[in-house]
Motif scaffolding. Structure first.
Motif, PDB file in Angstrom:
ATOM      1  N   VAL A  25    -116.989 -31.047  42.971  1.00 34.79           N
ATOM      2  CA  VAL A  25    -116.791 -31.808  41.740  1.00 34.79           C
ATOM      3  C   VAL A  25    -116.052 -30.896  40.766  1.00 34.79           C
ATOM      4  O   VAL A  25    -116.593 -29.890  40.317  1.00 34.79           O
ATOM      5  CB  VAL A  25    -118.137 -32.262  41.145  1.00 34.79           C
ATOM      6  N   GLU A  26    -114.805 -31.222  40.485  1.00 38.44           N
ATOM      7  CA  GLU A  26    -113.994 -30.419  39.572  1.00 38.44           C
ATOM      8  C   GLU A  26    -114.031 -31.051  38.189  1.00 38.44           C
ATOM      9  O   GLU A  26    -113.834 -32.256  38.052  1.00 38.44           O
ATOM     10  CB  GLU A  26    -112.554 -30.337  40.049  1.00 38.44           C
ATOM     11  N   ILE A  27    -114.253 -30.232  37.187  1.00 36.08           N
ATOM     12  CA  ILE A  27    -114.307 -30.700  35.806  1.00 36.08           C
ATOM     13  C   ILE A  27    -113.122 -30.104  35.067  1.00 36.08           C
ATOM     14  O   ILE A  27    -112.906 -28.893  35.089  1.00 36.08           O
ATOM     15  CB  ILE A  27    -115.620 -30.276  35.132  1.00 36.08           C
ATOM     16  N   SER A  28    -112.337 -30.985  34.438  1.00 35.29           N
ATOM     17  CA  SER A  28    -111.179 -30.531  33.673  1.00 35.29           C
ATOM     18  C   SER A  28    -111.135 -31.282  32.351  1.00 35.29           C
ATOM     19  O   SER A  28    -111.826 -32.272  32.151  1.00 35.29           O
ATOM     20  CB  SER A  28    -109.884 -30.747  34.459  1.00 35.29           C
ATOM     21  N   SER A  29    -110.294 -30.806  31.459  1.00 33.84           N
ATOM     22  CA  SER A  29    -110.085 -31.450  30.174  1.00 33.84           C
ATOM     23  C   SER A  29    -109.123 -32.622  30.373  1.00 33.84           C
ATOM     24  O   SER A  29    -108.159 -32.510  31.128  1.00 33.84           O
ATOM     25  CB  SER A  29    -109.497 -30.444  29.192  1.00 33.84           C
ATOM     26  N   ALA A  30    -109.377 -33.733  29.693  1.00 32.09           N
ATOM     27  CA  ALA A  30    -108.468 -34.875  29.793  1.00 32.09           C
ATOM     28  C   ALA A  30    -107.078 -34.508  29.296  1.00 32.09           C
ATOM     29  O   ALA A  30    -106.079 -35.016  29.793  1.00 32.09           O
ATOM     30  CB  ALA A  30    -109.017 -36.064  29.012  1.00 32.09           C
ATOM     31  N   GLY A  31    -106.996 -33.598  28.328  1.00 27.80           N
ATOM     32  CA  GLY A  31    -105.708 -33.174  27.789  1.00 27.80           C
ATOM     33  C   GLY A  31    -104.942 -32.249  28.711  1.00 27.80           C
ATOM     34  O   GLY A  31    -103.720 -32.135  28.627  1.00 27.80           O
ATOM     35  N   THR A  68    -113.137 -34.867  39.133  1.00 25.20           N
ATOM     36  CA  THR A  68    -112.445 -35.159  40.384  1.00 25.20           C
ATOM     37  C   THR A  68    -113.391 -34.740  41.510  1.00 25.20           C
ATOM     38  O   THR A  68    -113.851 -33.601  41.538  1.00 25.20           O
ATOM     39  CB  THR A  68    -111.128 -34.375  40.487  1.00 25.20           C
ATOM     40  N   ILE A  69    -113.670 -35.658  42.431  1.00 23.86           N
ATOM     41  CA  ILE A  69    -114.616 -35.383  43.505  1.00 23.86           C
ATOM     42  C   ILE A  69    -113.892 -35.378  44.833  1.00 23.86           C
ATOM     43  O   ILE A  69    -113.160 -36.306  45.169  1.00 23.86           O
ATOM     44  CB  ILE A  69    -115.741 -36.431  43.506  1.00 23.86           C
ATOM     45  N   SER A  70    -114.090 -34.300  45.604  1.00 16.79           N
ATOM     46  CA  SER A  70    -113.488 -34.161  46.935  1.00 16.79           C
ATOM     47  C   SER A  70    -114.593 -33.986  47.955  1.00 16.79           C
ATOM     48  O   SER A  70    -115.476 -33.159  47.776  1.00 16.79           O
ATOM     49  CB  SER A  70    -112.567 -32.944  46.986  1.00 16.79           C
ATOM     50  N   CYS A  71    -114.516 -34.768  49.020  1.00 17.62           N
ATOM     51  CA  CYS A  71    -115.528 -34.675  50.077  1.00 17.62           C
ATOM     52  C   CYS A  71    -114.924 -34.085  51.327  1.00 17.62           C
ATOM     53  O   CYS A  71    -113.772 -34.168  51.570  1.00 17.62           O
ATOM     54  CB  CYS A  71    -116.097 -36.039  50.401  1.00 17.62           C
TER      55      CYS A  71
END
Length: 71
Positions: A25-31, A68-71
């Motif tokens: 689970v990747e966490i990023s800024s919307a900007g 963003t989720i990658s399996c």
């Protein structure tokens, strides 16, 4: 002191509601969606650890993040 929230992601399959393990689970800024702030992994129960989220800016505007989720 800024408001702080928490986040825990739980992933289960649509079929059989089985936990999805080892997903990223990747966490990023919307900007800046290409700039990854943190990466969490799901465990055997399909859950990530609980993390604290603080605002990305000091203004009163709401801070948005993208998962963003990658399996």
């Amino acid at each position: 002191m800024p408001d702080v929230g928490t986040l825990q992601v739980s992933l289960v399959s649509n079929r059989g509601k089985r936990p999805i393990t080892d997903a990223a689970v990747e966490i990023s800024s919307a900007g800046e969606p290409d700039k990854i702030l943190e990466v969490l992994k799901t465990d055997l129960s399909g859950q990530t650890e609980v993390i604290e989220l603080v605002p990305l800016c000091t203004s009163d505007a709401r801070s948005e993040r993208v998962l963003t989720i990658s399996c």
